[in-house]
Design a protein around this motif. Structure first.
Motif, PDB file in Angstrom:
ATOM      1  N   GLY A 142       0.790  -1.224   0.000  1.00 12.73           N
ATOM      2  CA  GLY A 142       0.000   0.000   0.000  1.00 12.73           C
ATOM      3  C   GLY A 142       0.819   1.268   0.000  1.00 12.73           C
ATOM      4  O   GLY A 142       0.277   2.366   0.139  1.00 12.73           O
ATOM      5  N   VAL A 143       2.164   1.142  -0.166  1.00  8.41           N
ATOM      6  CA  VAL A 143       3.011   2.324  -0.164  1.00  8.41           C
ATOM      7  C   VAL A 143       2.890   3.064  -1.496  1.00  8.41           C
ATOM      8  O   VAL A 143       2.803   4.294  -1.543  1.00  8.41           O
ATOM      9  N   VAL A 144       2.884   2.300  -2.579  1.00 10.06           N
ATOM     10  CA  VAL A 144       2.657   2.863  -3.911  1.00 10.06           C
ATOM     11  C   VAL A 144       1.572   2.015  -4.567  1.00 10.06           C
ATOM     12  O   VAL A 144       1.858   1.073  -5.313  1.00 10.06           O
ATOM     13  N   ALA A 145       0.358   2.360  -4.269  1.00  8.73           N
ATOM     14  CA  ALA A 145      -0.761   1.568  -4.789  1.00  8.73           C
ATOM     15  C   ALA A 145      -0.988   1.886  -6.265  1.00  8.73           C
ATOM     16  O   ALA A 145      -0.711   2.999  -6.721  1.00  8.73           O
ATOM     17  N   PRO A 146      -1.467   0.902  -7.045  1.00  8.43           N
ATOM     18  CA  PRO A 146      -1.768   1.172  -8.461  1.00  8.43           C
ATOM     19  C   PRO A 146      -2.889   2.200  -8.576  1.00  8.43           C
ATOM     20  O   PRO A 146      -3.786   2.272  -7.734  1.00  8.43           O
ATOM     21  N   THR A 147      -2.786   3.030  -9.599  1.00  4.51           N
ATOM     22  CA  THR A 147      -3.824   4.039  -9.829  1.00  4.51           C
ATOM     23  C   THR A 147      -5.129   3.384 -10.228  1.00  4.51           C
ATOM     24  O   THR A 147      -6.213   3.778  -9.776  1.00  4.51           O
TER      25      THR A 147
ATOM     26  N   ASP B 132       0.010   5.971 -12.552  1.00  5.51           N
ATOM     27  CA  ASP B 132       0.092   7.290 -13.187  1.00  5.51           C
ATOM     28  C   ASP B 132       1.373   8.006 -12.761  1.00  5.51           C
ATOM     29  O   ASP B 132       2.243   7.414 -12.097  1.00  5.51           O
ATOM     30  N   LEU B 133       1.494   9.294 -13.148  1.00  3.10           N
ATOM     31  CA  LEU B 133       2.700  10.067 -12.859  1.00  3.10           C
ATOM     32  C   LEU B 133       2.937  10.215 -11.361  1.00  3.10           C
ATOM     33  O   LEU B 133       4.071  10.138 -10.886  1.00  3.10           O
ATOM     34  N   ASP B 134       1.872  10.408 -10.599  1.00  4.36           N
ATOM     35  CA  ASP B 134       2.009  10.562  -9.151  1.00  4.36           C
ATOM     36  C   ASP B 134       2.605   9.302  -8.526  1.00  4.36           C
ATOM     37  O   ASP B 134       3.468   9.370  -7.645  1.00  4.36           O
ATOM     38  N   ALA B 135       2.163   8.138  -9.013  1.00  5.28           N
ATOM     39  CA  ALA B 135       2.711   6.880  -8.502  1.00  5.28           C
ATOM     40  C   ALA B 135       4.196   6.760  -8.841  1.00  5.28           C
ATOM     41  O   ALA B 135       5.004   6.292  -8.028  1.00  5.28           O
ATOM     42  N   LEU B 136       4.557   7.208 -10.053  1.00  5.44           N
ATOM     43  CA  LEU B 136       5.965   7.175 -10.450  1.00  5.44           C
ATOM     44  C   LEU B 136       6.810   8.053  -9.528  1.00  5.44           C
ATOM     45  O   LEU B 136       7.884   7.646  -9.068  1.00  5.44           O
ATOM     46  N   LEU B 137       6.318   9.245  -9.240  1.00  6.44           N
ATOM     47  CA  LEU B 137       7.064  10.158  -8.372  1.00  6.44           C
ATOM     48  C   LEU B 137       7.172   9.605  -6.946  1.00  6.44           C
ATOM     49  O   LEU B 137       8.217   9.732  -6.301  1.00  6.44           O
ATOM     50  N   ARG B 138       6.095   9.001  -6.463  1.00  6.12           N
ATOM     51  CA  ARG B 138       6.133   8.378  -5.121  1.00  6.12           C
ATOM     52  C   ARG B 138       7.173   7.260  -5.076  1.00  6.12           C
ATOM     53  O   ARG B 138       7.933   7.131  -4.116  1.00  6.12           O
ATOM     54  N   LEU B 139       7.194   6.479  -6.137  1.00  5.11           N
ATOM     55  CA  LEU B 139       8.123   5.353  -6.187  1.00  5.11           C
ATOM     56  C   LEU B 139       9.571   5.831  -6.238  1.00  5.11           C
ATOM     57  O   LEU B 139      10.456   5.261  -5.581  1.00  5.11           O
ATOM     58  N   GLU B 140       9.829   6.891  -7.002  1.00  3.67           N
ATOM     59  CA  GLU B 140      11.187   7.419  -7.079  1.00  3.67           C
ATOM     60  C   GLU B 140      11.642   7.995  -5.738  1.00  3.67           C
ATOM     61  O   GLU B 140      12.787   7.818  -5.311  1.00  3.67           O
TER      62      GLU B 140
END
Length: 312
Positions: free
Chosen positions: A30-35, A46-54
């Motif tokens: 649940g740290v980087v959940a799929p959009t 999405d882009l927000d998930a990518l930024l969270r993951l980075e």
């Protein structure tokens, strides 16, 4: 990738350099959940998930645990506060590593045996409070009696050794030697006698009888010899000692022979106890104080030179 673009977990892996398995783990946690998910059930980000993951990857590389990172990502914790806390923790780890490095270098230089290595490790692992308590127990045990000379106590306490957080190899070696020294009962008795005399500022009998001029001249000549690096047992020390012996012999109307040299050595020995002198030298090193030449004891050099049979 813009805000409307969605990518698969494989594409996210290629963009971030993280494995698919790692991203799937973060997603399940649940740290980087799929959009959203595709009609076939595949995860899309999405882009927000990518930024969270980075950001997650960066914080993990900096040593943060996953639970803390999730609180940061969810804005439950300030990133600045978390970063400051981790920086403080790293400072502690660095100090521990520096101390271990210094101990290992001392071991390598000394060729220490296993027992000495264990002792060094134990003494250097003491916390700052424990180190202060060790010295405090020494001071209390040495000067804690009701009849203790308060001037001597004040002099000793004003120069309490305190190992810094990032000590040099020399400071670690000095601290280990100092910690062993203060635990010796014989040394405590020596320190008590010497400190009382030093605090009182009482001159030696030989100084009183020889007079201020000859005493000052002797200190000056020996200090100059020490600063010049002259070994008290070397040939270079012979003329210096011969001159001083003859000057004292005239004052005391004595023959400047071996017996008189031995008498002089015995008289000057009362000024400084070698172990006590070593204690002060170690304190200077541990505290990182500059060694002031004028405060360096000169009489131990003089005593060694007087007892040198080759100089007689």
């Amino acid at each position: 990738m813009d805000v409307t673009t969605l990518c698969s977990i494989g594409e996210l892996s290629r963009r971030t350099g993280l494995s698919v398995r790692t991203i799937r783990f973060y997603s399940d946690a649940g740290v980087v959940a799929p959009t959203t998910r595709s009609p076939a059930g595949y995860r899309l980000y999405d882009l927000d998930a990518l930024l969270r993951l980075e950001l997650l990857r960066t914080l993990r590389e900096l040593g943060m645990d996953l639970a803390t990172i999730q609180q940061v990502l969810d804005r439950e914790l300030s990133l600045a506060d978390v970063a400051a806390a981790h920086a403080d923790a790293l400072d502690v780890q660095l100090r521990v590593l520096q101390l271990r490095r210094s101990v290992l270098r001392v071991v390598a230089r000394r060729g220490s045996d296993p027992e000495e290595i264990k002792l060094m490790h134990r003494l250097t692992q003491l916390s700052a409070d424990e180190r202060r308590r060790l010295i405090g127990e020494f001071l209390d045990g040495t000067f804690g009696t009701a009849d203790a000379d308060q001037a001597a106590v004040a002099m000793i306490r004003a120069a309490t050794p305190d190992l810094p957080d990032d000590p040099s190899d020399e400071q670690v070696a000095a601290w280990v030697e100092l910690a062993e020294l203060v635990g010796d009962e014989d040394f405590r008795a020596r320190m008590r006698r010497t400190a009382v005399r030093q605090a009182a500022g009482r001159p030696l009998h030989i100084e009183s009888e020889a007079g201020e001029d000859l005493t000052d001249f002797t200190r000056q000549k020996v200090a100059e010899a020490m600063e010049a690096g002259i070994d008290p047992l070397s040939d270079r020390a012979v003329p210096i000692i011969d001159d001083l012996v003859h000057r004292f012999a005239r004052v005391f109307t004595r023959t400047p022979d071996r017996a008189f040299r031995n008498w002089m050595a015995q008289q000057f020995e009362e000024a400084h106890d070698p172990q006590v002198d070593r204690y002060w030298r170690l304190v200077w090193i541990v505290n990182g104080w500059e060694v002031v030449p004028g405060l360096t004891p000169v009489y131990p050099w003089l005593v060694q030179a007087l007892r040198n049979d080759d100089a007689a």
